[in-house]
Design a protein around this motif. Sequence first.
Motif, mmCIF file in Angstrom:
data_model
loop_
_atom_site.group_PDB
_atom_site.id
_atom_site.type_symbol
_atom_site.label_atom_id
_atom_site.label_comp_id
_atom_site.label_asym_id
_atom_site.label_seq_id
_atom_site.Cartn_x
_atom_site.Cartn_y
_atom_site.Cartn_z
ATOM 1 N N MET A 1 -6.986 13.471 -15.076
ATOM 2 C CA MET A 1 -6.374 12.176 -15.342
ATOM 3 C C MET A 1 -6.207 12.013 -16.853
ATOM 4 O O MET A 1 -7.146 12.254 -17.619
ATOM 5 N N VAL A 2 -5.022 11.588 -17.280
ATOM 6 C CA VAL A 2 -4.736 11.481 -18.707
ATOM 7 C C VAL A 2 -5.423 10.245 -19.271
ATOM 8 O O VAL A 2 -5.593 9.233 -18.566
ATOM 9 N N PRO A 3 -5.842 10.281 -20.539
ATOM 10 C CA PRO A 3 -6.563 9.132 -21.123
ATOM 11 C C PRO A 3 -5.743 7.848 -21.122
ATOM 12 O O PRO A 3 -6.304 6.755 -20.943
ATOM 13 N N GLU A 4 -4.420 7.933 -21.344
ATOM 14 C CA GLU A 4 -3.600 6.726 -21.360
ATOM 15 C C GLU A 4 -3.615 6.029 -20.006
ATOM 16 O O GLU A 4 -3.597 4.794 -19.930
ATOM 17 N N PHE A 5 -3.635 6.803 -18.949
ATOM 18 C CA PHE A 5 -3.661 6.236 -17.602
ATOM 19 C C PHE A 5 -4.993 5.558 -17.326
ATOM 20 O O PHE A 5 -5.050 4.444 -16.797
ATOM 21 N N LEU A 6 -6.088 6.208 -17.687
ATOM 22 C CA LEU A 6 -7.411 5.633 -17.464
ATOM 23 C C LEU A 6 -7.618 4.385 -18.318
ATOM 24 O O LEU A 6 -8.328 3.462 -17.910
ATOM 25 N N ILE B 1 0.863 -1.181 0.000
ATOM 26 C CA ILE B 1 0.000 0.000 0.000
ATOM 27 C C ILE B 1 0.897 1.227 0.000
ATOM 28 O O ILE B 1 1.761 1.378 0.863
ATOM 29 N N THR B 2 0.701 2.086 -0.965
ATOM 30 C CA THR B 2 1.527 3.281 -1.078
ATOM 31 C C THR B 2 0.640 4.470 -1.410
ATOM 32 O O THR B 2 -0.468 4.303 -1.934
ATOM 33 N N ASP B 3 1.126 5.645 -1.103
ATOM 34 C CA ASP B 3 0.408 6.878 -1.408
ATOM 35 C C ASP B 3 1.016 7.530 -2.640
ATOM 36 O O ASP B 3 2.238 7.651 -2.746
ATOM 37 N N ALA B 4 0.146 7.941 -3.538
ATOM 38 C CA ALA B 4 0.627 8.611 -4.748
ATOM 39 C C ALA B 4 1.168 10.001 -4.449
ATOM 40 O O ALA B 4 1.843 10.600 -5.288
ATOM 41 N N ILE C 1 -0.820 -4.425 -5.615
ATOM 42 C CA ILE C 1 -0.340 -3.096 -5.249
ATOM 43 C C ILE C 1 -1.541 -2.153 -5.210
ATOM 44 O O ILE C 1 -2.283 -2.034 -6.197
ATOM 45 N N PHE C 2 -1.725 -1.506 -4.063
ATOM 46 C CA PHE C 2 -2.804 -0.533 -3.913
ATOM 47 C C PHE C 2 -2.191 0.856 -3.828
ATOM 48 O O PHE C 2 -1.443 1.157 -2.886
ATOM 49 N N ILE C 3 -2.482 1.678 -4.802
ATOM 50 C CA ILE C 3 -1.975 3.054 -4.836
ATOM 51 C C ILE C 3 -3.107 3.962 -4.372
ATOM 52 O O ILE C 3 -4.076 4.196 -5.100
ATOM 53 N N ASP C 4 -2.994 4.446 -3.159
ATOM 54 C CA ASP C 4 -4.023 5.306 -2.573
ATOM 55 C C ASP C 4 -3.767 6.753 -2.964
ATOM 56 O O ASP C 4 -2.680 7.114 -3.422
ATOM 57 N N GLU C 5 -4.765 7.586 -2.748
ATOM 58 C CA GLU C 5 -4.679 9.021 -3.076
ATOM 59 C C GLU C 5 -4.266 9.231 -4.530
ATOM 60 O O GLU C 5 -3.473 10.112 -4.848
ATOM 61 N N ILE C 6 -4.820 8.424 -5.430
ATOM 62 C CA ILE C 6 -4.447 8.522 -6.836
ATOM 63 C C ILE C 6 -4.928 9.834 -7.441
ATOM 64 O O ILE C 6 -4.384 10.292 -8.475
ATOM 65 N N ASP C 7 -5.905 10.469 -6.817
ATOM 66 C CA ASP C 7 -6.398 11.741 -7.342
ATOM 67 C C ASP C 7 -5.393 12.871 -7.152
ATOM 68 O O ASP C 7 -5.509 13.919 -7.792
ATOM 69 N N LYS C 8 -4.374 12.644 -6.309
ATOM 70 C CA LYS C 8 -3.388 13.711 -6.061
ATOM 71 C C LYS C 8 -2.380 13.855 -7.201
ATOM 72 O O LYS C 8 -1.576 14.783 -7.190
#
Length: 470
Positions: A344-349, A190-193, A229-236
């Motif tokens: 959020m960029v289209p490639e990421f989504l 678990i990690t924070d973005a 892998i859980f990436i939290d706070e991905i909106d940041k």
Amino acid sequence: MRMSNKDDINEKLNIEDSDDKKDYTEEICYLCKRPESLAGKLMQIPNHIYICADCMQRTFDLINNPDNPYINMIGIPPGMFGMTDISSSIKTKKAQEDGKSKKEKVEFDRKKIPSPHIIKAKLDEYIIGQDHAKKVISVAVYNHYKRISSHAPEDVEIEKSNMLMIGPTGCGKTYLVKTLAKLLDVPLAITDATTLTEAGYIGDDVESVISKLLQAAGNDVKKAERGIIFIDEIDKIAKKRNTNSRDVSGESVQQGLLKLLEGSDVEVPVGATSKNAMVPLKTINTENILFICGGAFPDLDKIIKARLNKQSSMGFMADLKDKYDNDKNLLQKVTLDDLREYGMVPEFLGRLPILFTLEGLTKEMMIKVLQEPKNAILKQYKSLLAMDEVDLIFDEEALEAIAERALEKKTGARALRAILEEVMLDIMYEIPKDDNIGRVIITKDYIQGKGVPVIEMRGVSKQKAIASGN
């Protein structure tokens, strides 16, 4: 008369001021500390260091040993200092690394992963509500591990089922992933973005998320390559707007995560989050690693509301602009266009094909969170007081009052713990003073600061005021 050898040596050592003075002390081996008379002729290396032939030979033997961890740590190929062909040893090592993923795929048995309905039933024991989210994540995880199992079809390449989880703060996003990893018995990182930055800047590189997974797997590459892998706070890491400085923690981080989400070979440091010359590296393939990204996405509801209000107009039967103002589950109407508008960029989504949202907690859900999960907060306090042979009871009105206070804080289920810590402080302090106390009943008035809890003594029932700061 001829002097003895002892007198001859003493005479030579006593010549202090002679130009012919010589040092008659023996040199010793730097490693084994043996003098030259015992070890034989010593070889001199820079810095006036002497090494015997035996120690030199043992050093070469150690270097040529393929199982030597120190040589593998600094990346020297086995046989570099001996007669072994360097190119052949490098090819052998590369072939072993290439065969790791294939070997692991054969060894992994999908029968170890329970069916989706079993996964959801286990999640129901710990998480209240969120039925749609639990169903989606159960199916996605089950399909992912079927994909990497030994029974996966060879003629069809099944794509990864990475997930993007959206929900308000305190609704159970992180707890859902933790419970899932515990149930499946797979490594979880678990990690924070918020700590991720573009390579070359202060902060963690995107490869650091793989490093944390490797640590969670006990530095076992095979085990890490089937982890979560859980990436939290991905909106940041959304694109920053109206800024003239370089966006080192926004869009650039999204671009750096693309290769990890898609699947690639990544060299990561062992036991550290940044690469340097003193840290050994290991190669991990991310193709079989399941990525789950989650975030609260604050102000996303405004973007959704603006899109939905484009259809509003004047007159009868027209949608009003304030129609969605009190909709607590507005995030469930999110689309990819809303996320692109958010930054959020289209490639990421595109590399997160599964998108689902979690519901905001209601008053009824808050009361269930207090009581029903296996490790519910009330059960924890009851167990603590049971050690003192005291029963703890919350009446229904008290539970409703706690839920109402928690909703006012707008931090989700996290507010419940903070409120109970405040409420139970004086009780947990005063109860151990009196061994005659048998039961404590928490009332609504005590939660609101207007009264005191009901204390029942062993065999006698009466009300007793406990010192309170309220």
